[in-house]
Every structure is written in structure tokens, then in C-alpha cells.
Design a protein around this motif. Structure first.
Motif, PDB file in Angstrom:
ATOM      1  N   PHE A 151      32.238  41.867  26.726  1.00 31.74           N
ATOM      2  CA  PHE A 151      32.575  42.744  27.650  1.00 31.74           C
ATOM      3  C   PHE A 151      31.904  43.080  28.926  1.00 31.74           C
ATOM      4  CE2 PHE A 151      34.169  45.229  23.879  1.00 31.74           C
ATOM      5  CZ  PHE A 151      35.794  45.739  24.160  1.00 31.74           C
ATOM      6  N   PRO A 152      30.654  42.450  28.645  1.00 35.43           N
ATOM      7  CA  PRO A 152      29.637  42.268  30.488  1.00 35.43           C
ATOM      8  C   PRO A 152      30.239  40.869  30.958  1.00 35.43           C
ATOM      9  CG  PRO A 152      28.073  41.965  27.885  1.00 35.43           C
ATOM     10  CD  PRO A 152      29.409  41.941  27.706  1.00 35.43           C
ATOM     11  N   VAL A 153      30.748  40.578  30.194  1.00 32.25           N
ATOM     12  CA  VAL A 153      31.497  39.308  31.074  1.00 32.25           C
ATOM     13  C   VAL A 153      32.708  40.241  31.816  1.00 32.25           C
ATOM     14  CG1 VAL A 153      33.005  37.593  31.706  1.00 32.25           C
ATOM     15  CG2 VAL A 153      30.997  36.938  30.103  1.00 32.25           C
ATOM     16  N   ALA A 154      33.175  40.474  31.448  1.00 33.75           N
ATOM     17  CA  ALA A 154      34.618  41.299  31.967  1.00 33.75           C
ATOM     18  C   ALA A 154      34.546  42.459  32.707  1.00 33.75           C
ATOM     19  CB  ALA A 154      35.507  42.279  30.507  1.00 33.75           C
ATOM     20  N   GLU A 155      33.402  43.192  32.393  1.00 36.57           N
ATOM     21  CA  GLU A 155      32.519  44.150  33.489  1.00 36.57           C
ATOM     22  C   GLU A 155      32.180  43.938  35.418  1.00 36.57           C
ATOM     23  OE1 GLU A 155      32.490  47.664  34.343  1.00 36.57           O
ATOM     24  OE2 GLU A 155      32.947  47.679  32.381  1.00 36.57           O
ATOM     25  N   ILE A 156      31.633  42.087  35.034  1.00 40.07           N
ATOM     26  CA  ILE A 156      31.206  41.439  35.934  1.00 40.07           C
ATOM     27  C   ILE A 156      32.247  41.459  36.782  1.00 40.07           C
ATOM     28  CG2 ILE A 156      30.249  39.669  36.306  1.00 40.07           C
ATOM     29  CD1 ILE A 156      27.794  39.827  34.150  1.00 40.07           C
ATOM     30  N   LEU A 157      33.213  40.268  36.346  1.00 39.11           N
ATOM     31  CA  LEU A 157      34.429  40.216  36.810  1.00 39.11           C
ATOM     32  C   LEU A 157      35.221  40.607  37.211  1.00 39.11           C
ATOM     33  CD1 LEU A 157      35.888  37.356  34.022  1.00 39.11           C
ATOM     34  CD2 LEU A 157      34.898  37.347  36.382  1.00 39.11           C
ATOM     35  N   SER A 158      35.059  42.541  37.165  1.00 40.69           N
ATOM     36  CA  SER A 158      36.308  43.641  37.170  1.00 40.69           C
ATOM     37  C   SER A 158      35.221  43.966  38.118  1.00 40.69           C
ATOM     38  CB  SER A 158      36.361  45.014  36.408  1.00 40.69           C
ATOM     39  OG  SER A 158      36.526  44.019  35.191  1.00 40.69           O
ATOM     40  N   SER A 159      33.849  44.292  38.311  1.00 45.27           N
ATOM     41  CA  SER A 159      33.111  44.383  39.584  1.00 45.27           C
ATOM     42  C   SER A 159      32.992  43.064  40.879  1.00 45.27           C
ATOM     43  CB  SER A 159      31.321  44.693  39.569  1.00 45.27           C
ATOM     44  OG  SER A 159      31.458  45.394  38.276  1.00 45.27           O
ATOM     45  N   ILE A 160      32.922  42.373  40.901  1.00 44.18           N
ATOM     46  CA  ILE A 160      33.035  41.429  41.701  1.00 44.18           C
ATOM     47  C   ILE A 160      35.238  41.146  41.949  1.00 44.18           C
ATOM     48  CG2 ILE A 160      33.498  38.673  41.864  1.00 44.18           C
ATOM     49  CD1 ILE A 160      31.673  38.281  40.040  1.00 44.18           C
ATOM     50  N   ALA A 161      35.458  41.948  41.730  1.00 48.50           N
ATOM     51  CA  ALA A 161      37.580  42.000  42.193  1.00 48.50           C
ATOM     52  C   ALA A 161      37.380  43.166  42.874  1.00 48.50           C
ATOM     53  CB  ALA A 161      38.224  42.205  40.654  1.00 48.50           C
ATOM     54  N   LYS A 218      47.909  41.983  50.311  1.00 49.85           N
ATOM     55  CA  LYS A 218      46.737  41.451  50.136  1.00 49.85           C
ATOM     56  C   LYS A 218      45.932  41.769  49.841  1.00 49.85           C
ATOM     57  CE  LYS A 218      48.170  39.993  55.231  1.00 49.85           C
ATOM     58  NZ  LYS A 218      47.266  39.507  56.749  1.00 49.85           N
ATOM     59  N   LEU A 219      44.877  43.490  49.565  1.00 48.83           N
ATOM     60  CA  LEU A 219      44.502  43.523  48.731  1.00 48.83           C
ATOM     61  C   LEU A 219      44.736  43.483  47.273  1.00 48.83           C
ATOM     62  CD1 LEU A 219      43.124  47.420  50.381  1.00 48.83           C
ATOM     63  CD2 LEU A 219      41.350  44.521  50.243  1.00 48.83           C
ATOM     64  N   ALA A 220      45.914  43.664  46.835  1.00 50.46           N
ATOM     65  CA  ALA A 220      46.712  43.291  45.760  1.00 50.46           C
ATOM     66  C   ALA A 220      46.322  41.962  45.256  1.00 50.46           C
ATOM     67  CB  ALA A 220      47.971  44.148  45.856  1.00 50.46           C
ATOM     68  N   LEU A 221      46.359  41.417  46.282  1.00 50.25           N
ATOM     69  CA  LEU A 221      46.118  39.506  45.676  1.00 50.25           C
ATOM     70  C   LEU A 221      44.864  38.919  45.201  1.00 50.25           C
ATOM     71  CD1 LEU A 221      49.300  37.726  48.129  1.00 50.25           C
ATOM     72  CD2 LEU A 221      49.056  38.311  45.867  1.00 50.25           C
ATOM     73  N   ILE A 222      43.548  40.067  46.118  1.00 51.36           N
ATOM     74  CA  ILE A 222      42.724  39.423  46.453  1.00 51.36           C
ATOM     75  C   ILE A 222      42.281  40.207  44.456  1.00 51.36           C
ATOM     76  CG2 ILE A 222      40.162  40.258  46.688  1.00 51.36           C
ATOM     77  CD1 ILE A 222      41.379  40.829  49.643  1.00 51.36           C
ATOM     78  N   ALA A 223      42.813  42.071  45.035  1.00 51.93           N
ATOM     79  CA  ALA A 223      42.138  41.611  43.041  1.00 51.93           C
ATOM     80  C   ALA A 223      43.045  41.239  41.809  1.00 51.93           C
ATOM     81  CB  ALA A 223      42.694  43.490  42.878  1.00 51.93           C
ATOM     82  N   PHE A 224      44.341  40.589  42.238  1.00 53.22           N
ATOM     83  CA  PHE A 224      44.686  39.642  40.990  1.00 53.22           C
ATOM     84  C   PHE A 224      43.786  38.256  40.862  1.00 53.22           C
ATOM     85  CE2 PHE A 224      48.958  41.843  41.950  1.00 53.22           C
ATOM     86  CZ  PHE A 224      49.002  43.166  41.676  1.00 53.22           C
ATOM     87  N   ILE A 225      43.114  37.316  41.633  1.00 48.60           N
ATOM     88  CA  ILE A 225      42.797  36.159  41.570  1.00 48.60           C
ATOM     89  C   ILE A 225      41.416  36.466  40.545  1.00 48.60           C
ATOM     90  CG2 ILE A 225      41.145  35.203  42.888  1.00 48.60           C
ATOM     91  CD1 ILE A 225      41.634  35.859  45.551  1.00 48.60           C
TER      92      ILE A 225
END
Length: 587
Positions: free
Chosen positions: A254-264, A168-175
Motif C-alpha cells: 500500500f505505501p508503494v501504491a500510494e507513492i506511485l499514485s502521488s508520482i502520477a 495528453k494528461l491522460a497518457l501521463i497518468a496511464f504511464i
């Protein structure tokens, strides 16, 4: 292979050709691959161990267990560091050896191009292909291909472990992954077109600077410093803008990618925290492990876009290098007769030639030179005089007709043996940034210093060389800049003299030197032409008068021929040239 690359990461044909250079380094290739595979497995050990420490030993307050697993984490960390160091060293070692091989092959290929190829090609662009583009190919291996493979393996292993640990946590990350992958694709396409523009501007800048530095005397002589500086500023500005465009794409992605990673990460902590509060299956150790593994999943994905860019840069550079390697511009080497020595009979039979298709420079030349004769060729600029010597050396291939030496078509001789028997002294002497001795012998080990000194004494320039610092070891610098034009001519003549040619060609060899230097060369010419066939293109009266036969050319045709006296008596084209150019000279 001049087609442009598409937005895809790589072109399969170019990729296959580049990988072909790695075949001889199979051992390093296998070691790099194994290191990448093991590294991907070892890298997930630390998050798993950390989860176990938090979940089991923190809750049970087991000091021995905490110490044991902490030391185990350190051990895995050391293994990971070792594998990472081994991997980075091997892939970069592989890249450097491959570009060494490519450069050798490219340089060897270029050395045998026809003169016509260099007439039409920018020196700066060729240098860029041989130096900068090949270095980019090294990055293709060292920072592109293998790094992508390593990162992809690591991401796959991490994703599998995450699913196994808590799906379940993995699927949240994969979103977040599809969004990040799409952003990566857009960045990859944009940065690739930007890189192509950068490489174009680098080649233009190299070409511009190379030409202006080489022709600096003309720039200063005609007061073009301000104008050339303004031109440089414009080209440099285009170069800057191309790089800034690349920086712009990086600054967005890179800022966009960092934001997306932080959201995950935030979503995983939120969901995991709620699950713990609601007494679900999630525990604190898993959340900590997932935070750690999410970075191992997202960071390579962020970096993989940059590495795909490196991969593409290598592809573009490979395409440009292979374009030269695929260029067929060599003189046809069908001859198998090795010329050990020429008697010196030279014959032109209905020779037609043009540098540009449809614009003939030589129009059916028929000429016979007997062994041992000294032949002078005169005529106005553009008459085709220098073209004749270019054809004798097979710098260019004729359109029609036949050129023979000793009753053999020159195409029947091996190219190397043909040119070994012909020595040429050009009007524009080229000297390498090296010693006088090396410029004379051109690194031919069979010619000794004593032989060079003896030859220099025979033609009267030994004293001049001995007057220089370090004598024969004096470094003349680039293009012989430390010598005068007359001194460079003397060195070039000595270079031809010591090679003991069967045929000697002087192309305006005395047109830009002082009277003293000319006297030295004339004395040497008298000695060497006693035993060799000589073709002399000259305007100086003394040289022309002493020739056995004078060939007069006009607009690609022979209009007169005969001795000096015979041609003056004809009162024709030669007589006109004589009156215009030689009447004031001392007979």
C-alpha cells in the motif's frame, strides 16, 4: 476437488459452482449489477462538473452558475451515496443468503456420512469448514466479486473520460498504470499463499482447542496443564506468524501504491502547469478534475489487489467446502422397504468386516437371534462385540456376508425406518446442551411429556428427575456435564425406553454406574426385554446370567455360545472369563 489453486485470481470450476448458488437470487443479482453500472457513470459526474465550475464560472465570476452547478454536484453526490448504499446492501445480502444455502447443504451432507469418515476426520477442521470457510465465501460475494466488477467499471469510465477531456494528461497518468498493475499482481500471488497458510493454522488451532476443552478432565487428571499450554503457545505462535506474514505484504504494497499514485499526480500537475504557462490547451479546471479523477482511477486499483485477495480467499474456502461436498462417504441407500415394526429375528451369515482394509475385526460371524430373545455378548476388549451393534444399525457397511432382520437383508430397509426400530444405549452417553425432556425425546413431537413421565415412573427414575431444579426442563449443559455418569446412563436408558423399539441394544450400559443406578436399569431391562429382542454387551454378572443365550467372542470370532449354566459346564473360554471377572459378584 482437492487440487490447489494457482496464482490466478480464481479457478473457473469453483467460480462456476459458487455462482450456481446465486441463480435463485437473480433479482438481487441484477439489481447489484445495475447499481454497479450506474454508479460507475454517476461517479465521474462530479469531476466534470467541478471542471466546468472552475473553467467557466470562476473565470466569469458567475455566482448563479457557481450555485447551480454546486447544487448539481450535491445532487449527484446524493445519488452516488444512495447507489453505493444500495449496492453494498444488496451484495452483502446476496452473500449471506448464499452461505446460508451452502451451510444447509454442507450440514445435510455431513449428517449422512458414515461413522468411518468421522473416525478419521478432525472435528475442529470440520467446524472450520462449516463456519469460518463459509463466512469467507460470503466475503467472496460481498467484498470480492461485485466490488471488483464495480471498481473495474468505474476505472474504465474514468479512463475514457480522461482521454476525451485531455488525452495528453491522460497518457501521463496511464504511464504509472503498468507498474502499479505489476505490483498488484505480485501482491496478489504473495498474499494468496499467505492466506492459505493462515487458513491451515486456523483449522489447526480450532482442532487443538476443541480437543483440549473436550478432554479437560484428562488434561487436569494427568497434570498436563503446563505441557498442553506449551503446545498451545507453539500452535498459536504459528498462527500469529502466518497473520504477520500477511500484514507484512500489506505494509509493503500500500505505501508503494500510494507513492506511485502521488508520482502520477505530480507529473500531471507539472505537465499541466507548464502547458498553462506556455498558453497550451490545458486549463486549471482540467488539472483539478484530473487530480480528482486520478484518485478515482488509482484508489480502486490499489484496493482491487485487496479485493482480489478476498476473491482468492473465497476460492480457497470454496475449494475446501466443495471437497467435503464432493466426498462420497454415505451409507448406500438402495433399500425401499419401510420397517414399521420388527418381530426381532436377527441373523448374521458369514459376516466379515474391517475398519481398516486388510485388518479384519469380524471373521465370518454366523449368529441367529430369535424374536424376543435376550442375547448377551461377552469377550475381551477388541473381540468385536461393539462392532456387531454398529453393523446392525448400519453405521458401517460389511465387507462380506449378510445381516438379516425378519428374513430381510438390512440393506433392503430404508435407513431411517431401520434405525427407528432399534434403540441403543451406549457406554459413553452423549447428551446435548438442552433440557432433560428434549434429550429424552430428541425433539420427536409425537412423544408427550406425560408419556415420558409415565415411562420414567415405570423404570423408577421419575423421583430423581423431579429432584432436579426445573425437573424435566433442567438444562444438563454440554455433554450432560451437570449430571453424574450414572444419571446420564439413566437418561439414555429412558430415551431408549420411550422410543418403544423393536430391538434394544445395550452396549456396556451398566459398566460405569453405581449399584443403585444399576438396580434401576436392571429392573427396567427386565420389563422392556420381555417384549423386544435385546442384545446386551455387558460385563456385569446379573445381566449375563439372565440372558437367554450368551455369545462368547475372541479376536473377531464366536468361540462359544449357550446359557450361563451350559457355558460354565463346558469349562472353556467363558468359564475363564467368569472366574476372572464375575467370581466375586453376588449371584
Amino acid at each position: 476437488m482437492s487440487k490447489k489453486l494457482t496464482g490466478k485470481a480464481f479457478d473457473s470450476k469453483i467460480f462456476t459452482r459458487l455462482m450456481g448458488f446465486a441463480k435463485i437470487y437473480r433479482k438481487e443479482f441484477v439489481i447489484s449489477t445495475l447499481a454497479a453500472i450506474i454508479l460507475s457513470l454517476v461517479s465521474v459526474a462530479r469531476p466534470i462538473l467541478l471542471k466546468e465550475i472552475v473553467q467557466t464560472y470562476f473565470e466569469n465570476k458567475d455566482k448563479e452558475g457557481i450555485l447551480y452547478f454546486s447544487l448539481l454536484m450535491c445532487a449527484f453526490l446524493l445519488v452516488e451515496v444512495f447507489l453505493q448504499a444500495l449496492f453494498i446492501y444488496k451484495v452483502n445480502w446476496l452473500g449471506q443468503h448464499i452461505i446460508k444455502d451452502i451451510r444447509v447443504k454442507l450440514q445435510k451432507h455431513m449428517l449422512h456420512f458414515k461413522m468411518a469418515y468421522f473416525d478419521k476426520s478432525s472435528v475442529g477442521k470440520l467446524v472450520t469448514r462449516l463456519v469460518s470457510d463459509t463466512e469467507t465465501i460470503a466475503q467472496f460475494f460481498g467484498e470480492g466479486l461485485f466490488m471488483i466488477i464495480s471498481d473495474l467499471l468505474k476505472m474504465v469510465v474514468v479512463a475514457v473520460v480522461m482521454l476525451f477531456m485531455n488525452w495528453k494528461l491522460a497518457l501521463i497518468a496511464f504511464i504509472i498504470l503498468p507498474i502499479l498493475i505489476y505490483a498488484t499482481k505480485l501482491f496478489q500471488i504473495a498474499i494468496k499463499s499467505s492466506f492459505q497458510e493462515v487458513r491451515t493454522q486456523v483449522a489447526n488451532l480450532n482442532g487443538f482447542v476443541q480437543e483440549r476443552v473436550t478432554g479437560m478432565n484428562i488434561v487436569q487428571l494427568f497434570n498436563r496443564e503446563k505441557l498442553e499450554f506449551e503446545n498451545f503457545v507453539k500452535i498459536n505462535d504459528k498462527h500469529k506468524k502466518a497473520h504477520i506474514r500477511t500484514v507484512w505484504y500489506y505494509s509493503i504494497f500500500f505505501p508503494v501504491a500510494e507513492i506511485l499514485s502521488s508520482i502520477a499526480v505530480g507529473l500531471m500537475v507539472w505537465y499541466g502547469g507548464l502547458d498553462i504557462v506556455n498558453s497550451g490547451i490545458t486549463n486549471a479546471g482540467e488539472i483539478i478534475a484530473f487530480i480528482m479523477m486520478s484518485q478515482m482511477l488509482f484508489r480502486p486499483l490499489r484496493q482491487i489487489a485487496d479485493k482480489f485477495n478476498t476473491l482468492q480467499m473465497g476460492m480457497v474456502a470454496g475449494d475446501r467446502v466443495f471437497e467435503i461436498l464432493d466426498t462420497e462417504s454415505q451409507i448406500t441407500k438402495t433399500g425401499n422397504v419401510k420397517a414399521s415394526h420388527f418381530k426381532g429375528d436377527i441373523s448374521f451369515k458369514n459376516v466379515h468386516f474391517s475398519y481398516i482394509k486388510g485388518e479384519e475385526v469380524l471373521k465370518g460371524i454366523n449368529l441367529d437371534v430369535k424374536a424376543g430373545e435376550t442375547v448377551a455378548i461377552v469377550g475381551a476388549t477388541g473381540a468385536g462385540k461393539s462392532t456387531i451393534i454398529n453393523l446392525v444399525n448400519r453405521f458401517y457397511e460389511i465387507n462380506e456376508g449378510e445381516i438379516c432382520i425378519d428374513n430381510h437383508n438390512i440393506e433392503q430397509y430404508t435407513l431411517q425406518s431401520l434405525r427407528n426400530q432399534i434403540a441403543v444405549v451406549l457406554q459413553d452417553v452423549f447428551l446435548f446442551s438442552d433440557t432433560i425432556f428434549n434429550n429424552i425425546v430428541l425433539n420427536k413431537k409425537e412423544i408427550t411429556l406425560e408419556e415420558v413421565k409415565k415411562a420414567a415412573e415405570e423404570i423408577g427414575i421419575h423421583e430423581f428427575i423431579m429432584s432436579l431444579p426445573d425437573n424435566y426442563n433442567y438444562n444438563v449443559k454440554e455433554r450432560g456435564a451437570m449430571l453424574s455418569s450414572g444419571q446420564r446412563q439413566l437418561i439414555a436408558f429412558l430415551r431408549a425406553y420411550v422410543s418403544k423399539p423393536s430391538v434394544l441394544i445395550l452396549d456396556e450400559a451398566t459398566s460405569s454406574i453405581d449399584s443403585y443406578s444399576e438396580k434401576l436399569i436392571q429392573d427396567a431391562t427386565d420389563k422392556i426385554t420381555k417384549y423386544q429382542t435385546s442384545i446386551i454387551i455387558a460385563h456385569r454378572l446379573t445381566t449375563v446370567k439372565k440372558a437367554d443365550i450368551i455369545i462368547v467372542m475372541d479376536k473377531g470370532e464366536i468361540v462359544e455360545q449357550g446359557s450361563h449354566i451350559e457355558l460354565l459346564e463346558k469349562d472353556g473360554y467363558y468359564k475363564t472369563l467368569y472366574d476372572m471377572q464375575f467370581v466375586n459378584e453376588v449371584a
